[in-house]
Design an enzyme around this catalytic site. Structure first.
Site, PDB file in Angstrom:
ATOM      1  CG  ASP A  49      -1.792   1.214   1.332  1.00 37.01           C
ATOM      2  OD1 ASP A  49      -2.665   1.412   0.465  1.00 37.01           O
ATOM      3  OD2 ASP A  49      -1.591   1.985   2.292  1.00 37.01           O
ATOM      4  CD  GLU A 117      -2.977  -2.063  -1.315  1.00 32.83           C
ATOM      5  OE1 GLU A 117      -3.084  -0.824  -1.286  1.00 32.83           O
ATOM      6  OE2 GLU A 117      -3.525  -2.826  -0.477  1.00 32.83           O
TER       7      GLU A 117
END
Length: 158
Positions: A49, A117
Site C-alpha cells: 500500500d 498490493e
C-alpha cells in the site's frame, strides 16, 4: 502451482529471488488457515500500500504542476481500492489468488486489490524500489494519462 507461477513471472518480467515470498503474496487468510500456512498476504499488503502510494506520488510530483491539495486528490484516485482492482485485472492477478473453500466462488474486488498490493511489496522486497516503480507505472500510467476517474473507496473519501 510452480509452473503457473513461472508463467506469471515470465509474463510480468519478474525474476524472483524468494519464491516463498511470492507464494505468500497470493495466499488469503482463509487458504492459509485451511492449509496451515505460516503466513498470508496481509503483512505484504500493508507494505505494498505504501509502495504504490509512493510511486504514484513520485510520478505526480515529478510530472505534474498541480498544487499539493490537487495532487493529493489525484493520488487518492489512483491508489484507491477500485484503481488497484483495475490494475490487478490488467495482469489477470485473480487467476493466481488462493482462497479457502468458502470464498472460492465469492472472490471480491477487495481481495484482488489487496493481493495486488502484496505483489508490489514482494517486488519491492525482492528487486528494489526501481523495479516496483517500473512495474506499477507500466500498469497505472495508461489509466493516469487517459485521466480515468475511479470512484473512491471509503478510505480515499475520508
Amino acid at each position: 502451482m510452480v509452473k503457473i507461477m513461472n508463467e506469471l513471472f515470465e509474463k510480468l518480467n519478474i525474476k524472483p529471488n524468494d519464491i516463498k515470498l511470492y507464494n505468500t503474496a497470493f495466499l488469503h487468510s482463509s487458504y492459509a488457515n485451511e492449509h496451515r500456512a505460516k503466513a498470508d498476504y496481509e503483512r505484504l499488503e500493508f507494505l505494498g500500500d505504501s509502495v504504490v502510494d509512493l510511486v504514484i506520488a513520485d510520478y505526480l510530483y515529478s510530472c505534474k504542476s498541480e498544487s499539493e491539495g490537487e495532487m493529493t486528490k489525484v493520488r487518492a484516485s489512483y491508489v484507491c481500492e477500485n484503481a488497484l482492482y483495475e490494475y490487478a485485472k490488467v495482469i489477470n492477478l485473480r487467476d493466481y489468488i488462493k482462497v479457502g473453500h468458502g470464498l472460492k466462488h465469492e472472490m471480491n474486488e477487495t481481495i484482488t486489490a489487496d493481493v495486488f498490493e502484496a505483489v508490489i511489496a514482494t517486488i519491492y522486497l525482492n528487486s528494489g524500489y526501481s523495479k516496483a516503480k517500473e512495474f506499477v507505472m507500466d500498469i497505472a500510467l495508461p489509466f493516469i494519462t487517459k485521466e480515468v476517474k475511479f470512484r473512491s473507496d471509503y478510505k480515499s473519501y475520508l
